[in-house]
Motif scaffolding. Structure first.
Motif, PDB file in Angstrom:
ATOM      1  N   ALA A  74      -3.472   1.791 -10.390  1.00  0.00           N
ATOM      2  CA  ALA A  74      -4.270   3.017 -10.441  1.00  0.00           C
ATOM      3  C   ALA A  74      -3.427   4.177 -10.956  1.00  0.00           C
ATOM      4  O   ALA A  74      -3.890   4.990 -11.770  1.00  0.00           O
ATOM      5  CB  ALA A  74      -4.836   3.331  -9.063  1.00  0.00           C
ATOM      6  N   MET A  75      -2.184   4.261 -10.501  1.00  0.00           N
ATOM      7  CA  MET A  75      -1.295   5.309 -10.977  1.00  0.00           C
ATOM      8  C   MET A  75      -1.024   5.155 -12.469  1.00  0.00           C
ATOM      9  O   MET A  75      -0.983   6.128 -13.218  1.00  0.00           O
ATOM     10  CB  MET A  75       0.022   5.292 -10.198  1.00  0.00           C
ATOM     11  N   LEU A  89      -9.150   1.074 -14.397  1.00  0.00           N
ATOM     12  CA  LEU A  89      -9.758   1.321 -13.087  1.00  0.00           C
ATOM     13  C   LEU A  89     -10.993   0.449 -12.880  1.00  0.00           C
ATOM     14  O   LEU A  89     -11.219  -0.064 -11.782  1.00  0.00           O
ATOM     15  CB  LEU A  89     -10.122   2.796 -12.943  1.00  0.00           C
ATOM     16  N   GLN A  90     -11.776   0.270 -13.915  1.00  0.00           N
ATOM     17  CA  GLN A  90     -12.962  -0.584 -13.796  1.00  0.00           C
ATOM     18  C   GLN A  90     -12.563  -2.032 -13.529  1.00  0.00           C
ATOM     19  O   GLN A  90     -13.231  -2.741 -12.768  1.00  0.00           O
ATOM     20  CB  GLN A  90     -13.806  -0.480 -15.059  1.00  0.00           C
ATOM     21  N   ILE A 104     -11.564   8.737  -7.429  1.00  0.00           N
ATOM     22  CA  ILE A 104     -10.783   7.526  -7.154  1.00  0.00           C
ATOM     23  C   ILE A 104      -9.319   7.882  -6.918  1.00  0.00           C
ATOM     24  O   ILE A 104      -8.698   7.410  -5.960  1.00  0.00           O
ATOM     25  CB  ILE A 104     -10.926   6.530  -8.319  1.00  0.00           C
ATOM     26  N   HIS A 105      -8.769   8.743  -7.781  1.00  0.00           N
ATOM     27  CA  HIS A 105      -7.374   9.134  -7.597  1.00  0.00           C
ATOM     28  C   HIS A 105      -7.188   9.970  -6.332  1.00  0.00           C
ATOM     29  O   HIS A 105      -6.166   9.859  -5.648  1.00  0.00           O
ATOM     30  CB  HIS A 105      -6.875   9.897  -8.822  1.00  0.00           C
ATOM     31  N   GLN A 106      -8.183  10.775  -5.994  1.00  0.00           N
ATOM     32  CA  GLN A 106      -8.118  11.537  -4.747  1.00  0.00           C
ATOM     33  C   GLN A 106      -8.121  10.603  -3.540  1.00  0.00           C
ATOM     34  O   GLN A 106      -7.410  10.841  -2.555  1.00  0.00           O
ATOM     35  CB  GLN A 106      -9.291  12.514  -4.670  1.00  0.00           C
ATOM     36  N   LYS A 147       2.872  12.931  -9.634  1.00  0.00           N
ATOM     37  CA  LYS A 147       3.467  13.645  -8.499  1.00  0.00           C
ATOM     38  C   LYS A 147       2.372  14.111  -7.547  1.00  0.00           C
ATOM     39  O   LYS A 147       2.487  13.965  -6.319  1.00  0.00           O
ATOM     40  CB  LYS A 147       4.274  14.847  -9.003  1.00  0.00           C
ATOM     41  N   HIS A 148       1.296  14.639  -8.110  1.00  0.00           N
ATOM     42  CA  HIS A 148       0.218  15.204  -7.298  1.00  0.00           C
ATOM     43  C   HIS A 148      -0.529  14.132  -6.510  1.00  0.00           C
ATOM     44  O   HIS A 148      -0.735  14.268  -5.302  1.00  0.00           O
ATOM     45  CB  HIS A 148      -0.761  15.956  -8.193  1.00  0.00           C
ATOM     46  N   TYR A 149      -0.932  13.066  -7.187  1.00  0.00           N
ATOM     47  CA  TYR A 149      -1.774  12.066  -6.546  1.00  0.00           C
ATOM     48  C   TYR A 149      -0.978  10.989  -5.811  1.00  0.00           C
ATOM     49  O   TYR A 149      -1.430  10.480  -4.780  1.00  0.00           O
ATOM     50  CB  TYR A 149      -2.671  11.391  -7.584  1.00  0.00           C
ATOM     51  N   TYR A 150       0.197  10.627  -6.326  1.00  0.00           N
ATOM     52  CA  TYR A 150       0.904   9.465  -5.787  1.00  0.00           C
ATOM     53  C   TYR A 150       2.306   9.782  -5.263  1.00  0.00           C
ATOM     54  O   TYR A 150       3.002   8.880  -4.803  1.00  0.00           O
ATOM     55  CB  TYR A 150       0.988   8.367  -6.862  1.00  0.00           C
TER      56      TYR A 150
END
Length: 403
Positions: A74-75, A89-90, A104-106, A147-150
């Motif tokens: 996902a990252m 992602l699909q 999804i990333h959130q 950095k933000h999501y993971y």
């Protein structure tokens, strides 16, 4: 220019036995827990991946961390432009009619925070690290997004100096994993200009530990012609148990201090393939419903093992082809031309006696001694390890021969 995605379950140290108290709402989607938003999709991906790896390696030990791979892929989808990231992602099982890419990333961001901040955080660490050739220029938008999501970081390395590069990588990873992994790469051919190293370190502590005094050598029947001696841990107590009348196996459920739960699954003689093929989200939900508490005398091998997978062998079969076909648009990672991806996953497991008390104690039970059932995992078996809060598949393993 190849890209290496190195996702690694660094260490899983397990030690103890459970009352099976926590499993009551473990898999029930009816609870609609906000912490399990990714659980159905990630779990379906986990069993799909596990079954394919087992089919590729029918007579070998298998160990894999599905949630580690899901998170890393996902990252990775944050980088490619065009349809590549969307298709990735699909292929993981996500439906854009149900959740947007941003959602999804959130959700993965929320999942990562829950795992890192859980009451197991003192014995578990997980994350992702990017090492890239210093001659590459990574896109700021990609660095900010990972950095933000993971919570991931990127470090420039001089890959032309193998000695210095390997020292930098190994030192950094060792510091991040409490010294459990001291050597990531041992051969210059393992390196590539862009590497994502994803890790999870988990040191589980049994709610009810095995006593080292009870551990003794016993026979383990690898197959009809091969028997080996293994140190067998022994514990008696009240725990979740099921002799499945549909799938030919027995299983016990044990708990760790905190959020960890483990299924030990013992297929009937020569029924490993049948049980493996039956593993699914629905099977786990059914087991969760049917498990009952009873007095069990459990014999579990004490062992350490690791496994490494080049996921190029399996991901294309699951619809994740763009990473390996050279048709992907990876300009979102770097201004340089990147076409091919190498995906490596490594998992390490240690199973031992440790728990919250140093002495052997018999758990009180309302069952009479005569009702105690003995189950010995003295032939090939399966382990499934989950985080209860998020219903994340921390580890799935097929143990054909404990080492």
């Amino acid at each position: 220019m190849p890209v290496v995605l190195y996702t690694c379950l660094l260490w899983l140290s397990i030690s103890g036995l459970s009352t099976a108290e926590k499993h009551n709402s473990f898999t029930h989607e009816s609870s609609r827990s906000p912490h399990r938003g990714l659980a159905p999709t990630n779990t379906d991906f986990a069993f799909n991946l596990y079954n394919r790896l087992v089919n590729l390696n029918p007579n070998k030990n298998i160990l894999v961390s599905p949630v580690s791979i899901s998170t890393a892929l996902a990252m990775l989808s944050l980088g490619p432009r065009g349809q590549t990231g969307t298709r990735l992602l699909q292929s993981l099982g996500f439906n854009y009619t149900e959740a947007s890419e941003a959602k999804i990333h959130q959700d993965f961001q929320h999942l990562s925070r829950l795992l890192s901040q859980s009451d197991m955080s003192s014995s578990m660490s997980l994350g992702s690290i990017i090492f890239f050739d210093q001659n590459l220029k990574l896109e700021d938008s990609f660095l900010e997004a990972i950095k933000h999501y993971y919570g991931s970081e990127a470090f420039a390395i001089d890959f032309k100096d193998w000695t210095q590069a390997s020292r930098q990588i190994n030192t950094y990873v060792e510091s991040k994993t409490q010294g459990k992994i001291t050597e990531v790469f041992s051969d210059p051919s393992d390196l590539a200009p862009f590497m994502l190293f994803n890790y999870i370190f988990f040191k589980g502590t049994w709610e009810f530990p095995f006593s080292p005094e009870n551990t003794r050598e016993e026979d383990f029947y690898v197959n009809e012609t091969t028997t080996v001696k293994v140190p067998m841990m022994v514990q008696s107590g009240l725990m979740g148990y099921l002799h499945d009348s549909v799938i030919p196996c027995q299983l016990v459920l044990m708990d760790f201090v905190g959020n960890g739960t483990i299924f030990f699954i013992l297929p009937d003689q020569n029924q490993m393939d049948t049980v493996t093929a039956a593993l699914s989200r629905d099977t786990i939900k059914r087991w969760d419903t049917l498990l009952t508490k009873r007095q069990v005398n459990a014999h579990i091998p004490k062992f350490s093992m690791f496994d490494t997978h080049d996921l190029k062998e399996v991901l294309p079969e699951m619809g994740i082809e763009d990473l390996f076909t050279g048709q992907s648009n990876f300009s979102g990672y770097t201004q340089d031309d990147s076409k091919a991806v190498k995906v490596i996953h490594k998992a390490v497991l240690q199973l031992d006696e440790n728990g919250i008390v140093p002495v052997a104690t018999k758990r009180a039970s309302r069952f009479a001694r005569s009702e105690e059932l003995t189950i010995s995992f003295n032939r090939p078996f399966i382990v499934l390890i989950y985080d209860d809060i998020t219903w994340s598949s921390l580890l799935m393993g097929k143990i054909m021969k404990p080492a």
